[in-house]
Write a protein that holds these residues in place. Sequence first.
Motif, PDB file in Angstrom:
ATOM      1  N   ARG D  12       0.822  -1.191   0.000  1.00 16.99           N
ATOM      2  CA  ARG D  12       0.000   0.000   0.000  1.00 16.99           C
ATOM      3  C   ARG D  12       0.870   1.261   0.000  1.00 16.99           C
ATOM      4  O   ARG D  12       0.648   2.196  -0.755  1.00 16.99           O
ATOM      5  CB  ARG D  12      -0.869  -0.047   1.260  1.00 16.99           C
ATOM      6  N   THR D 261     -13.959   0.395   1.393  1.00 15.14           N
ATOM      7  CA  THR D 261     -13.272   0.342   0.105  1.00 15.14           C
ATOM      8  C   THR D 261     -13.968   1.241  -0.896  1.00 15.14           C
ATOM      9  O   THR D 261     -13.328   1.964  -1.658  1.00 15.14           O
ATOM     10  CB  THR D 261     -13.260  -1.102  -0.418  1.00 15.14           C
ATOM     11  N   VAL D 317      -6.672   8.243   0.492  1.00 10.06           N
ATOM     12  CA  VAL D 317      -6.962   6.854   0.132  1.00 10.06           C
ATOM     13  C   VAL D 317      -6.068   5.923   0.935  1.00 10.06           C
ATOM     14  O   VAL D 317      -6.516   4.894   1.455  1.00 10.06           O
ATOM     15  CB  VAL D 317      -6.770   6.637  -1.383  1.00 10.06           C
ATOM     16  N   ASP D 321      -7.333   3.051   3.429  1.00  4.77           N
ATOM     17  CA  ASP D 321      -6.921   1.662   3.240  1.00  4.77           C
ATOM     18  C   ASP D 321      -6.213   1.105   4.467  1.00  4.77           C
ATOM     19  O   ASP D 321      -6.305  -0.082   4.766  1.00  4.77           O
ATOM     20  CB  ASP D 321      -6.017   1.547   2.020  1.00  4.77           C
ATOM     21  N   TYR D 324      -8.532  -0.297   7.044  1.00  2.00           N
ATOM     22  CA  TYR D 324      -9.188  -1.561   6.718  1.00  2.00           C
ATOM     23  C   TYR D 324      -8.743  -2.723   7.611  1.00  2.00           C
ATOM     24  O   TYR D 324      -9.588  -3.384   8.222  1.00  2.00           O
ATOM     25  CB  TYR D 324      -8.949  -1.877   5.241  1.00  2.00           C
TER      26      TYR D 324
END
Lengths: 313, 306, 304, 338
Positions: D12, D261, D317, D321, D324
Amino acid sequence: MTAATSNRLSSTLPSPASGYQDVKLSFKHSPWYNGKLLAGASVLGLLVLGLLVGHSVWDQELAYVGSSPLNLPPVGLEYKGQVGTWAHPLGTENAGRDMLALIIIGAPRSLLIGFTAAIIGLVVGVLLGFSAGYLGGRVDDVVRLATDITMNIPGLLVLIIIQSALPRAGFFTMALLLSLFSWQGATRVFRAQVLSMKQSGYVLMARLSGSSPFDIMFKEIMPNLMPYLVSNLTFGTSYSILTMVGMEVLGLGAQRIPSLGVTLNNAISASAILRGMWWWWALPTAVLIMIFMCLLLIAVGMDEVANPRLRDA
Amino acid sequence: MTTDQVMTIQNLSVEYPTPERTVFAVNDISFEIKRGEILGLIGESGSGKTTAANAILRLLERPGRVAGGQVWLNGETELLSLPEHEFRQLRWSELALVSQGAMNSLNPTMRVRDQIADGIRAHETNPAALTKRALQARIHELLTMVGLPDRVYRVYPHELSGGMKQRVGIAMAVALSPALVIADEPTSALDVITQRVVAQTLLDIRDRLGISVLLIGHDIALMAQLADRIAVMYDGHIVEAGPVTEVLKSPAHPYTRMLMDSMPSLLERKPLVVVDEAAKLEFSHYLKPPLRFVEVAPGHRVAQFD
Amino acid sequence: MKQNLLEIRDLTKIYGGGLLSQSPPVVALQHFDLLIPEEPAQIVTIAGESGSGKTTLANLILGFVRLTSGLMLYRGMDVTRMTKAETLTYRREVQAVFQDPYSVYNPYYRVRHIFDVVIKNFRLGSGRRESRDLMEDALRLVGMKGEDILHKYPHQLSGGQRQRMMVARAYLMKPTLIVADEPVSMIDASLRAMILDIMLKLRDEHNISFLYITHDLSTAYQIGDEMHLLYRGLTVEKGSTMRIIENPQHAYAKDLIASVPVPDPAKKWQGRIQMADENEATRHTLSPRPVYWEVEPGHWVAEG
Amino acid sequence: MGGLTIRYLMRRIGIYLFTVFASATLVFLIARATPGDPVESRWRQIEMDQGQIPEIEAIIARYKTRFGLDDPLSVQYVKYLGNTARFDFGYSFSQFPTPVWRLIRRALPWSLGLSVTTLLISFFVGNTVGAIFAWERTPRFIKSIIPSTLIFTSVPSVLAALFLLYVFAMLLRWFPLAGAYSRDVQPGWNWPFILDVIKYGTLPVLSILIVNVGWTVLGMRAMLVTIAGEDYVRLAEAKGLNPFYTLYRYKVRNALLPQLTGLALSLSGLIAGQVLVETIFAYPGMGLLIFQGIRSQDYPVIQATSYMLILLTATSVLLIDLLYPLIDPRITHDGGQA
């Protein structure tokens, strides 16, 4: 990032009922008989038809500066002492351009450029998604990386950077630039679908039956992905139109050719809202919203075709 | 009032209206479950066994609906006509479910202990049993009872194997000592050895707590190992019912006989009786409702055929 | 010289563990040997529970995955080094029937699609008439008629019909070996015998061998000739199906066979079985090749 | 499989860094691809506007040396990357000699405030409304509103902004027409100012919200419809749990993972929409900066601002992420022994 990251509306293909029944499906019970899908498609069809008729009936010269009286309101209304006439049923703006002519010329241009960009994007996306899903390995790594990276970038901003430096983009260049940001959705969806279908029984069977990868992709997998294809095409078209309108509103793109976005940009620059000339911005807006709504209805309808569980609940 | 029958099902029918016609998935079935017994409801796919269970649990999926019949709990409460909120109170405390999908029957984002606890919390009336300490002790006890190690208390479902998940499911179902547990194909997705362990667990629970079990399944051999009595379903009807020894030793209905004959087993290597779809459909000619039952032996009833 | 149909020596398949992969390798199948003679055709059972490596074996033989090490010879040809023509022959002659008789049909097409594709790809028949005759011939073998089913969609057939069609499809290619991966485990019990019966007929009358991959020892007992019992990627016992089931030697084999329920309430499970606190993610590691002892003629048991 | 978290993290962050690097490079390439070089064209422009300038060649040469434009391209590139990393974007053409960074610093808080507000509202409101729509106990008449969310989702924020501006600012005069606060309040942490900011921000926020919240609603509803078929939901019903508890603990909780997401995916569209909305409301954020830059052909401002917004999107973003694994036990709680 696995199954959960598939397209937010599309999740799975119809899961077949395991029991067997010999029920003949009439058209009314066919999944394609979907209210949203039919409504969206027919309204869009009517709109396109209307624009085509307008093209042959209405004088397109009226879309140029000074071709008509200035600041004329739509027919039957009055604005600052001027009364709208049938000669310019939707009124004119402050440079003497006829609104009807602007829409007749502008709307198809927006639609066509969006559609072209979406088609290019879809073809690229499907090819990449298929290769990534089917071939796997390095190809998959590269495609996934490229998708993940470009998805996090607002296309509008990149296009602003490009356009600010290279303002004279023609129709096709413009479509090509827009398509740079409309392939990712298709790539993701098709990669995920191919990945799951690759393991599915009928693809394994096709391999055992000596089918070539080409046959497997286009004869076995593709027909089942038709709803996704249409859904993606409509999403891509809306996205491209939206991005282009956005650029035009900001004052980028070919400002000389009348299009809905350029008209909006002119309206905003001339403070049409403050001056109460609502028809100047509201009419192009209404046409755009109608286009977006139809495309969305088609896309949502397609998602329901692909995923029956969404149909009622 | 005490009764020997935990549950009595009378003339239960379930229909599925489709655009063309109405399908009766369950057709006028009646049976009873005695206290502390395991009743096996056996049938092939599409026989209506799971639909019957869903009807009893009032979990029918639309557009299916109960078309008639009664379900009596302990001979005193009729479940199908009970208002929703009253029925909700009976759920789990009197009527629990061990569900079919071993892999998917636990909430992936909740710890095992919380999933056992929330069922208890929803129905336990004694506040002393709801203290953190009491709950913890109770859940540990339940886990031990189904032979699960202590660590299961803390974990999330994805850390468990299929057999362990299904034993968690059993622990969860018996947490409130319900009168009846409906076990819907509890072992069908499991390996043979795991299946035996889970089946043993089910037997242990019945022996220790005296809970009755309605065991739904398709495997005659497994039923022979577990059930006290069985009822055979075909095409929405119960065609034969009785003590498992009786029915399997001398099956009276041609459908039951066919099932037995086509059943491979490790007991003997024999030529199997080959049946095809057409031959199977033949049996529906015997089913002309209302079915009349004949008692061929004590407690062994067979739908009349000729 | 008489060749063997399929000869497998010391076959090992390790998944993952590549240079870029961060997950540890999983040994799915190791040190696997198999010999299927050309004559007479036989049904070789590969039995085992989930994670035993039996499906990996099927995928290896069908060419869906690449072997990590070992040797796989089909009629003396190395399967991993075949010419294009040889590959095509191999594809045609080694066929498969899978567990789920629904997903093997493309829902987009009528069921005859599965026949059309093989006839076209392997050029089995020229012209409509000949193709149709081939189909009818294959369908007759499994007790079906073309006019009843070919025009239907997969969801309009029953599980048994779909699976019979798949057997007919395999037969259409005149194979020498059919890998049958759990072919009856998703079929209603009463219809299983029909499929098993067709397998016997193909073996006896058409000289087609089967690799019968299953977790269900009861059906294996009914039709199997040879058997290999797998446990966590390793063969623990091999020999005649009947002998292994009637006289298991390996500890795991004993447990397994004792756990199979029998349809007789008088013969209940004896004693109790304990299961280790197992975890699904249990990884198998590469172990040395086990020593096999011959406990009776043709019946081998792994040491340990 | 504790490695999954590390691996996920590495991948990521790698993607993030590459995104930033790629967009910075793009800006560099585009700037160099412009016909003529920026300094020269700038001075020629001034010359055109103000008439003959003596020694213009010398002035241009001096500037070129000072900005390192005489260096080979590779050296320029490395310097440029270094400058970009320090947010040094050079000077604005139209407001020379104001550094671009100062303009951005003035605009950034307004844009950030706008996007964070819309993001939070759309996520919480959207998911709540979506859950209500999907709940089987919700009265029919509430469910019949669903189709109207479809209408909202198809109206792009730029068009919604025009409409809202006309109706609520122009016709009804409930909200101001433009800007971020009125001249008569003192900026700072005082109530009049805060209320003023809220008043000025309402219409821009609404414009962006209208489209985004619709998507969140539809996404949540679709997820819940899918989840309702899961075995564990059926079991929760069989347990006789409180239906509301079942809704949030068994259904919504599991639907939130994919929704997060979805949020990350919708972010780039959200930012793009915001650029346009700021333009329409003359809201002094980054979008307006771009718009003004385009009008005055101020390339450094356009490029730097766009780059900053890309950076901002990518960072958000990344943050989403990284959330998550925190809420998905399947990623964080593997192995069980720990």
